[in-house]
Design an enzyme around this catalytic site. Sequence first.
Site, PDB file in Angstrom:
ATOM      1  N   ASP A  15      -7.325  43.999  29.758  1.00  0.00           N
ATOM      2  CA  ASP A  15      -5.947  44.466  29.627  1.00  0.00           C
ATOM      3  C   ASP A  15      -5.894  45.819  28.923  1.00  0.00           C
ATOM      4  O   ASP A  15      -6.284  45.934  27.766  1.00  0.00           O
ATOM      5  CB  ASP A  15      -5.127  43.436  28.854  1.00  0.00           C
ATOM      6  CG  ASP A  15      -3.723  43.315  29.363  1.00  0.00           C
ATOM      7  OD1 ASP A  15      -2.950  44.262  29.156  1.00  0.00           O
ATOM      8  OD2 ASP A  15      -3.399  42.288  29.986  1.00  0.00           O
ATOM      9  N   SER A  65       1.709  44.922  31.827  1.00  0.00           N
ATOM     10  CA  SER A  65       0.935  43.696  31.991  1.00  0.00           C
ATOM     11  C   SER A  65       1.621  42.700  32.915  1.00  0.00           C
ATOM     12  O   SER A  65       0.956  42.012  33.703  1.00  0.00           O
ATOM     13  CB  SER A  65       0.671  43.059  30.620  1.00  0.00           C
ATOM     14  OG  SER A  65      -0.139  43.910  29.834  1.00  0.00           O
ATOM     15  N   ARG A 156      17.035  54.805  23.417  1.00  0.00           N
ATOM     16  CA  ARG A 156      15.747  54.161  23.135  1.00  0.00           C
ATOM     17  C   ARG A 156      14.736  54.489  24.226  1.00  0.00           C
ATOM     18  O   ARG A 156      13.596  54.833  23.946  1.00  0.00           O
ATOM     19  CB  ARG A 156      15.921  52.637  23.023  1.00  0.00           C
ATOM     20  CG  ARG A 156      16.462  52.183  21.701  1.00  0.00           C
ATOM     21  CD  ARG A 156      16.763  50.695  21.703  1.00  0.00           C
ATOM     22  NE  ARG A 156      15.578  49.873  21.876  1.00  0.00           N
ATOM     23  CZ  ARG A 156      15.148  48.997  20.971  1.00  0.00           C
ATOM     24  NH1 ARG A 156      15.788  48.879  19.814  1.00  0.00           N
ATOM     25  NH2 ARG A 156      14.100  48.245  21.205  1.00  0.00           N
ATOM     26  N   ALA A 264      16.908  41.641  32.610  1.00  0.00           N
ATOM     27  CA  ALA A 264      17.759  40.531  32.203  1.00  0.00           C
ATOM     28  C   ALA A 264      17.950  40.380  30.705  1.00  0.00           C
ATOM     29  O   ALA A 264      19.024  39.984  30.250  1.00  0.00           O
ATOM     30  CB  ALA A 264      17.184  39.224  32.767  1.00  0.00           C
ATOM     31  N   ASP A 265      16.923  40.647  29.912  1.00  0.00           N
ATOM     32  CA  ASP A 265      16.901  40.101  28.560  1.00  0.00           C
ATOM     33  C   ASP A 265      18.052  40.552  27.675  1.00  0.00           C
ATOM     34  O   ASP A 265      18.528  39.776  26.843  1.00  0.00           O
ATOM     35  CB  ASP A 265      15.556  40.378  27.873  1.00  0.00           C
ATOM     36  CG  ASP A 265      15.204  41.855  27.789  1.00  0.00           C
ATOM     37  OD1 ASP A 265      15.802  42.650  28.531  1.00  0.00           O
ATOM     38  OD2 ASP A 265      14.315  42.200  26.983  1.00  0.00           O
ATOM     39  N   ASP A 405      -5.420  46.728  25.254  1.00  0.00           N
ATOM     40  CA  ASP A 405      -3.983  46.969  25.303  1.00  0.00           C
ATOM     41  C   ASP A 405      -3.334  46.791  23.940  1.00  0.00           C
ATOM     42  O   ASP A 405      -2.610  47.669  23.463  1.00  0.00           O
ATOM     43  CB  ASP A 405      -3.329  46.034  26.318  1.00  0.00           C
ATOM     44  CG  ASP A 405      -1.869  46.394  26.561  1.00  0.00           C
ATOM     45  OD1 ASP A 405      -1.580  47.597  26.710  1.00  0.00           O
ATOM     46  OD2 ASP A 405      -1.027  45.486  26.597  1.00  0.00           O
ATOM     47  N   HIS A 447      -3.748  47.786  33.819  1.00  0.00           N
ATOM     48  CA  HIS A 447      -3.188  49.124  33.604  1.00  0.00           C
ATOM     49  C   HIS A 447      -4.025  49.797  32.534  1.00  0.00           C
ATOM     50  O   HIS A 447      -4.872  49.173  31.894  1.00  0.00           O
ATOM     51  CB  HIS A 447      -1.716  49.059  33.154  1.00  0.00           C
ATOM     52  CG  HIS A 447      -1.506  48.221  31.926  1.00  0.00           C
ATOM     53  ND1 HIS A 447      -1.836  48.659  30.656  1.00  0.00           N
ATOM     54  CD2 HIS A 447      -1.038  46.959  31.767  1.00  0.00           C
ATOM     55  CE1 HIS A 447      -1.563  47.714  29.781  1.00  0.00           C
ATOM     56  NE2 HIS A 447      -1.087  46.665  30.424  1.00  0.00           N
TER      57      HIS A 447
END
Length: 518
Positions: A15, A65, A156, A264-265, A405, A447
Amino acid sequence: MQTHRPKPMTLVILDGWGLRDTQENNAIANASTPHMDDWLANRPHAQVRTSGRDVGLPDGQMGNSEVGHLNLGAGRVVYQEFTRVSCAIEDGSFMHNQVLLDAIRAANEAGGAVHLYGLLSPGGVHSHQDQILAAVQCAKQNGASEIYIHALLDGRDTPPQSAMEYMTRFEEGLQKLGAGRVATVCGRYFTMDRDKRWERVERGYRLMALGEGTPFDSACEAIQAAYDAQQTDEFVEPAVMVEQGQPIGMINDGDTLICMNFRADRVREISHVFTDTTFEPFVRDGLPKLSAYVCLTQYDVSLQNVQIAYPPVALTNILGQVMAQHGLTQLRAAETEKYAHVTYFFNGGQEQPGEGEDRLLVASPKVATYDMQPAMSAAELTDRVIEKIQSTPYDLVVVNYANPDMVGHTGVYEAAVQAIETVDTQLGRLTDAIVQMGGEVLITADHGNADQMVDEQGTAHTAHTLNPAPLIYLGRDAQLHDGRLSDVAPTLLALMGLPQPLEMDGVSLVQFTQPAVA
């Protein structure tokens, strides 16, 4: 089709391990990695692309990820919500989305207005203002007499005081369309909460539903006043646009409300405020009886009385399902930080394990930041996986090493180098054990990250990169070709001698140089 089936066939996901030509500030290139160096010099290897349209994201957008593991497990490019909506706008199908048309029609029949709200930003993380403009156009084309926008300001995912530029551009777009007015403005802080800070959400609700905010003649005037008060976009106090002292676009009975965030969050809570039959966190004064409430994508399965313009697309015949269909067993293993990725995301968003699928979770260390313990739990993860595969004959093993990562995100170069060296050591142990058992290994990444630890301005680089990932094969004589993450699952199927389902549009990247022995 190769008839040889190595056991176990193992996919190792490093990762955040990207390939970058430049050695400067590159923790991967400058670390001591004898195993990876040997394999890249002497074993079949290639590169796979991990960003942009190759993984279902907009051009030039770095992978992550979640997206990486979705593509790895699906064997096809999985278009993310941002890209799905953008493509629909490009091909014209957005203007014929039946959920949107029905919601607009419902407002028209009730004599109500169409309200759009969401993050007015070109950031592309939660929303995109061009998609809001497209929704205004859709409402106009379908007869909406009044169209209002309730703009949440970013700061942000965009520079902290950039809203003036974006609002100016947006209002120019409204003028060209000849439709739509910005009715309210506030920073995302007041509406886009995800931690049950209901006092913030209530202020966003009362702004849109009751017109409670500082009055201004225009959105740009409100933003300038906020800047004069040293407020950044995220924290701009609720402001309402007025004419003759009255709010121009409160949400009333009979109106339709469309949320234009595709992520969504941070719009789940405000969606519950407007739609739940019973609601306890605060008293919803003036709750409008809406003709329709539309979520651009699925925000929360527990939401009531909502329509979804772009519901989730079910993924069928992904790698885990193919294993189960052939009666094969699998092990998914990771430490806590990446456990959801090798399970939920690798399985296309399915929470429950598939048939024949075992899972192994190793706790990540409890430290404030992982530069304090760059080894994380890699050694224990390796120990547990080796122990597990030596006692249980799995057909497919998927292992994720989180270090590149998670330590890369800290921006601490020396710690990232240690993380890379740890992973190389553990990779050597794991691959030795697998090869001794008669298994084979395919190594890749989801990635980049640790491949760039300092940015162009000389400050710590903590984000992902656009760089490709390695693809290394430890097994039979073969050649590997370059591709993208969605080609990894078809490659694994080819290595296991299994047919590729039609739903997988990725291609195998392996070419055997001599026939395998059954």
